[in-house]
Design a protein around this motif. Structure first.
Motif, mmCIF file in Angstrom:
data_model
loop_
_atom_site.group_PDB
_atom_site.id
_atom_site.type_symbol
_atom_site.label_atom_id
_atom_site.label_comp_id
_atom_site.label_asym_id
_atom_site.label_seq_id
_atom_site.Cartn_x
_atom_site.Cartn_y
_atom_site.Cartn_z
ATOM 1 N N LEU A 135 6.748 -1.917 3.502
ATOM 2 C CA LEU A 135 5.565 -2.138 4.336
ATOM 3 C C LEU A 135 5.883 -2.285 5.821
ATOM 4 O O LEU A 135 5.198 -3.005 6.550
ATOM 5 N N ALA A 136 6.887 -1.560 6.300
ATOM 6 C CA ALA A 136 7.253 -1.670 7.720
ATOM 7 C C ALA A 136 6.104 -1.250 8.632
ATOM 8 O O ALA A 136 5.843 -1.903 9.654
ATOM 9 N N VAL A 165 -9.437 -1.284 8.508
ATOM 10 C CA VAL A 165 -8.505 -0.192 8.755
ATOM 11 C C VAL A 165 -7.839 0.198 7.439
ATOM 12 O O VAL A 165 -7.254 -0.655 6.747
ATOM 13 N N ASN A 166 -7.919 1.464 7.084
ATOM 14 C CA ASN A 166 -7.217 1.974 5.915
ATOM 15 C C ASN A 166 -5.802 2.357 6.327
ATOM 16 O O ASN A 166 -5.602 3.215 7.193
ATOM 17 N N VAL A 167 -4.823 1.712 5.713
ATOM 18 C CA VAL A 167 -3.411 1.963 6.000
ATOM 19 C C VAL A 167 -2.753 2.487 4.731
ATOM 20 O O VAL A 167 -2.923 1.906 3.651
ATOM 21 N N ALA A 168 -2.005 3.572 4.853
ATOM 22 C CA ALA A 168 -1.207 4.087 3.738
ATOM 23 C C ALA A 168 0.254 3.822 4.061
ATOM 24 O O ALA A 168 0.753 4.230 5.113
ATOM 25 N N ALA A 180 -1.861 -5.366 -6.160
ATOM 26 C CA ALA A 180 -0.803 -6.369 -6.043
ATOM 27 C C ALA A 180 0.573 -5.763 -5.787
ATOM 28 O O ALA A 180 1.333 -6.247 -4.936
ATOM 29 N N GLN A 181 0.936 -4.691 -6.486
ATOM 30 C CA GLN A 181 2.263 -4.112 -6.328
ATOM 31 C C GLN A 181 2.422 -3.427 -4.970
ATOM 32 O O GLN A 181 3.516 -3.404 -4.400
ATOM 33 N N VAL A 182 1.336 -2.866 -4.447
ATOM 34 C CA VAL A 182 1.388 -2.284 -3.108
ATOM 35 C C VAL A 182 1.578 -3.382 -2.072
ATOM 36 O O VAL A 182 2.385 -3.266 -1.142
ATOM 37 N N LEU A 183 0.833 -4.493 -2.232
ATOM 38 C CA LEU A 183 0.927 -5.590 -1.275
ATOM 39 C C LEU A 183 2.319 -6.225 -1.285
ATOM 40 O O LEU A 183 2.798 -6.724 -0.263
ATOM 41 N N LYS A 184 2.997 -6.166 -2.417
ATOM 42 C CA LYS A 184 4.368 -6.680 -2.501
ATOM 43 C C LYS A 184 5.387 -5.693 -1.955
ATOM 44 O O LYS A 184 6.582 -5.987 -1.927
ATOM 45 N N GLY A 185 4.941 -4.517 -1.540
ATOM 46 C CA GLY A 185 5.843 -3.526 -0.975
ATOM 47 C C GLY A 185 6.692 -2.812 -1.998
ATOM 48 O O GLY A 185 7.772 -2.313 -1.679
#
Length: 288
Positions: A193-194, A185-188, A216-221
């Motif tokens: 990251l709520a 699933v592609n999530v934007a 990495a920075q996206v995964l860290k929110g």
């Protein structure tokens, strides 16, 4: 996320059912073409090299696909959201004889892509026109339990519609899967990251094994971007990590087990009763 491309008056285009404009334009940054909807880059295609996956989240989807079965072995795949069919093209070239179905809402969009970005010769890709969820729920009985891969990359403009984010939707998707089949699933999502946290909780209610792949920075929110959620009834292979870390100009990471538990902690699954569309990115996300 890719940046907003400049307008080209002579680029092929079509008006979609919601009034937005879709067009095909040469990529400003690399070889190949981009499909833009309402000036939001949706897909990148390199007709000379379908294995060229320019968008980073698509490259991560490709990395997962590479390890689902031994190299070159065909897959049975269902793609929800067509775009320019970047991932189906990749599978057709890297796994010949794969059987693939694509569900695309907009007939005009498919006509635009088919006429300007032709599929690889011999690719067994069937495109069905219709709503992604309705298409899943109407799949013929013979395909239930036979699908190796479902890719859900459904966007209306820059947002994922609410009706393809719920427990009820993923329950229908899961019926298609083979015992070791995988949903991607592609999530934007943006800082905090709520939305992603609830999507993880939703997937895990249906398919217990979930991993999250992102820069990495996206995964860290810390900034807006794309995350790929992988889910299955069976344990997911851990040998994705080395390739993911090496691919692309930005550090990539895969979250599994404890990290996924932490991400989903306190998040409630999404149901049809409370589903909402994914967050809308600020327009500046598409600038260099």
């Amino acid at each position: 996320m890719a940046r907003r491309s400049r307008e080209e008056p002579d680029s092929p285009r079509v008006r979609l059912s919601d009034g937005t404009l879709a067009r095909v334009a040469r990529s400003e940054f690399t070889s190949g073409w981009e499909l833009l909807v309402d000036e939001t880059p949706q897909s990148h295609v390199d007709l000379d090299d379908p294995t060229h996956l320019h968008f980073e989240y698509i490259a991560r989807i490709g990395a997962v696909i590479d390890v689902l079965k031994p190299a070159g072995e065909p897959l049975t795949a269902v793609h929800l959201g067509g775009g320019a069919l970047t991932v189906p093209r990749y599978i057709a070239v890297t796994r010949p004889d794969s059987r693939q179905q694509v569900i695309e809402l907009e007939p005009g969009l498919w006509d635009l892509v088919r006429e300007n970005l032709p599929l690889p010769r011999g690719a067994a890709i069937r495109v069905r026109i219709g709503d992604a969820r309705a298409g899943v729920e109407k799949m013929p009985g013979g395909i239930l339990g036979q699908v190796d891969l479902v890719v859900s990359d459904v966007f209306a403009g820059a947002q994922t519609p609410a009706h393809v984010t719920s427990v009820e939707f993923y329950t229908s998707v899961a019926k298609l899967l083979a015992a070791d089949g995988v949903v991607l699933v592609n999530v934007a999502d943006g800082p905090g990251l709520a939305y992603t946290r609830r999507q993880i909780a939703t997937l895990r209610q249906v398919l217990p094994h979930v991993a999250v792949l992102a820069e990495a920075q996206v995964l860290k929110g810390r900034r807006f971007g794309n995350l790929v959620l992988a889910a299955s009834r069976a344990p997911l292979p851990t040998d994705w990590l080395p390739r993911l870390l090496a691919a692309g100009p930005h550090p990539a990471k895969i979250a599994t087990d404890r990290e996924v538990n932490q991400l989903a902690s306190g998040a409630l699954p999404v149901t049809d009763a409370d589903a909402v569309a994914s967050p809308r990115p600020n327009a500046s996300i598409f600038d260099r």
